[in-house]
Design a protein around this motif. Structure first.
Motif, short mmCIF file in Angstrom:
data_model
loop_
_atom_site.label_atom_id
_atom_site.label_comp_id
_atom_site.label_asym_id
_atom_site.label_seq_id
_atom_site.Cartn_x
_atom_site.Cartn_y
_atom_site.Cartn_z
N HIS A 78 -46.60 9.23 -15.40
CA HIS A 78 -47.02 8.67 -14.14
C HIS A 78 -48.13 7.69 -14.07
N ARG A 125 -29.13 5.70 -17.32
CA ARG A 125 -29.78 6.73 -17.59
C ARG A 125 -30.16 7.54 -16.48
N ARG A 148 -39.51 10.61 -19.76
CA ARG A 148 -39.72 9.37 -19.03
C ARG A 148 -39.91 8.05 -20.03
N ARG A 172 -42.27 20.13 -11.26
CA ARG A 172 -40.80 19.66 -10.69
C ARG A 172 -40.02 19.35 -11.79
C1 EPS Z 1 -40.11 15.23 -17.56
C2 EPS Z 1 -40.17 15.79 -16.27
C3 EPS Z 1 -39.67 15.14 -14.95
C4 EPS Z 1 -38.46 14.33 -15.39
C5 EPS Z 1 -39.00 13.25 -16.13
C6 EPS Z 1 -39.13 13.88 -17.60
O1 EPS Z 1 -40.60 14.25 -14.36
P1 EPS Z 1 -41.77 14.52 -13.09
O2 EPS Z 1 -42.66 15.41 -14.03
O3 EPS Z 1 -42.30 13.52 -12.86
O4 EPS Z 1 -40.96 15.24 -12.32
O5 EPS Z 1 -37.91 13.59 -14.14
O6 EPS Z 1 -37.92 12.36 -16.38
C7 EPS Z 1 -38.29 10.93 -15.96
C8 EPS Z 1 -39.22 10.68 -15.20
C9 EPS Z 1 -37.23 9.85 -16.46
O7 EPS Z 1 -37.45 9.02 -15.92
O8 EPS Z 1 -36.39 10.11 -17.22
C10 EPS Z 1 -40.68 15.71 -18.57
O9 EPS Z 1 -41.49 16.47 -18.65
O10 EPS Z 1 -40.18 15.33 -19.78
#
Ligand code: EPS
Length: 391
Positions: free
Chosen positions: A12, A41, A136, A340
């Motif tokens: 983030h 992806r 991410r 989430r």
């Molecule tokens: C991820 C948690 C989620 C996934 C993330 C990988 O993100 P967030 O915490 O923002 O909801 O969506 O994957 C990506 C953002 C991506 O680009 O693939 C984790 O904890 O690994």
């Protein structure tokens, strides 16, 4: 001459970045192709809300001019659109007053890097670990992989992937032909060649995600077509391409096992049913194999057959159905953190697998054929292809 890359960036934070070294000068760079790989992806049934926020787009900062590489390091960036929602929490500067909502993480998730990372790096807000441990990061691996694919394409190598298992549901016929896998390249659901199995997988994802608040793992397969025989080497353990592929694919988030060819099934069979017999075609003056159970690798080298690499994923560690954990300060038992998450990311992992296999192959090609320019590299390659044809 080699090929290497580094990625940086928090999930983030402001942006994700990467630097790539070892691309020859004069390689045409198609930014639409790179962005299309990033789009691939982000697809896949079972992804969470974050993918609705991001539209990953590459910005090339260095090393490319007028659509061609210069032979110098390439620096690239993908901005996190979600950063605007995390300005205070993720700011590089120390805030004058603590953010109203600090989003501190003190309940480590079982199966994630949270607890061990916090202990090792001595961080009391586990967000300091979570942000970099997040998948991410794989955005940049796919962007780098797109550069590797553009290089490999010049030498007739193509890559694609498909899903062979999701949770406990597998495709009926696991040996899917290249053309059928390639046809799924832009599929936005599960990139699964068996449509009956895919329908069952989608149902299972809905059941796990909506009804149970749970997550699912699975298996993807990456296929690389067109590799010249002799990438990698039998002469030293570090030079073995099978070992390099295993490391590269195993480093993808949640991948817990890597299989080359039919490696798992082969362990149960006698040698006579495993090894691909050698044949010779007098018309084309070329060696061949009666099958490809070895997945295109013998002695740590490509043998000219399709390269087949599978990654086995455990289920994602961020669950709505919370698992037991411990408050890292009070040591009280409580439930693990949940913000989430995705229910599954197996199709996305396949795209990341393609990128990791592509970068291993790009490195092997750079090591074998060298050259400061693409033209020089191609001259060296053509000489080797002639040598193989005359063998
Ligand atoms: C991820 C948690 C989620 C996934 C993330 C990988 O993100 P967030 O915490 O923002 O909801 O969506 O994957 C990506 C953002 C991506 O680009 O693939 C984790 O904890 O690994």
């Amino acid at each position: 001459m080699s090929f290497s890359f580094t990625t940086a960036g928090e999930s983030h934070g402001r942006a994700l970045v990467a630097t790539i070294e070892g691309l020859p000068a004069g390689l045409p760079i198609d930014q639409d192709f790179i962005n299309h790989e990033l789009w691939r992806r982000q697809q896949g049934y079972g992804r969470g809300g974050r993918m609705k926020i991001e539209t990953d787009t590459v910005q090339i900062l260095t090393g490319v001019r007028h659509g061609e590489t210069l032979g110098s390091p390439v620096a690239i960036m993908v901005e996190n659109k979600d950063f605007k929602n995390w300005l205070e929490v993720m700011a590089a500067e120390k805030p004058a007053t603590p953010p109203e909502r600090d989003r501190k993480v003190i309940r480590p998730r079982p199966g994630h890097a949270d607890l061990v990372g916090g202990m090792k790096y001595d961080r009391r807000d586990l967000r300091d670990i979570l942000e970099r441990a997040s998948a991410r990061e794989t955005t940049m691996r796919v962007a780098v992989g797109a550069f590797a694919k553009l290089l490999l394409r010049e030498f007739g190598v193509e890559l694609a992937s498909h899903v062979v298992q999701l949770g406990e549901i597998s495709v009926a016929q696991p040996d899917v032909a290249w053309d059928d896998i390639k046809a799924l390249y832009d599929d936005t659901m599960l990139r699964c060649a068996d449509k009956d199995a895919e329908a069952a997988m989608i149902k299972r994802i809905d059941q796990a995600g909506i009804e149970e608040g749970d997550t699912l793992g699975g298996i993807f397969e990456v296929v690389a077509k067109g590799c010249v025989p002799g990438l990698g080497s039998h002469t030293s353990w570090l030079a073995k391409l099978d070992g390099q592929l295993a490391q590269a694919v195993m480093s993808i988030h949640a991948v817990k096992a890597v299989e080359l060819g039919l490696g798992v099934a082969n362990a149960k069979l006698p040698g006579s049913q495993v090894h691909d017999e050698i044949v010779y075609d007098a018309e084309t003056h070329s060696f061949g194999r009666t099958a490809n159970r070895a997945g295109g690798l013998e002695g740590g080298m490509t043998n000219g057959e399709e390269l087949r690499v599978r990654g086995y994923l455990k289920p994602i560690a961020t669950l709505r159905k919370r698992l037991r954990s411990i408050h890292i300060e009070t040591k009280e038992p409580l439930e693990a953190d949940f913000e989430r998450s995705d229910v599954t990311a197996v199709p996305a992992a396949g795209v990341i697998g393609e990128a990791m296999v592509a970068q291993v192959l790009a490195r092997a090609m750079r090591e074998k054929f060298g050259g400061d320019s693409l033209k020089e590299m191609k001259r060296n390659f053509d000489g080797y292809v002639k040598q193989i044809a005359e063998y």
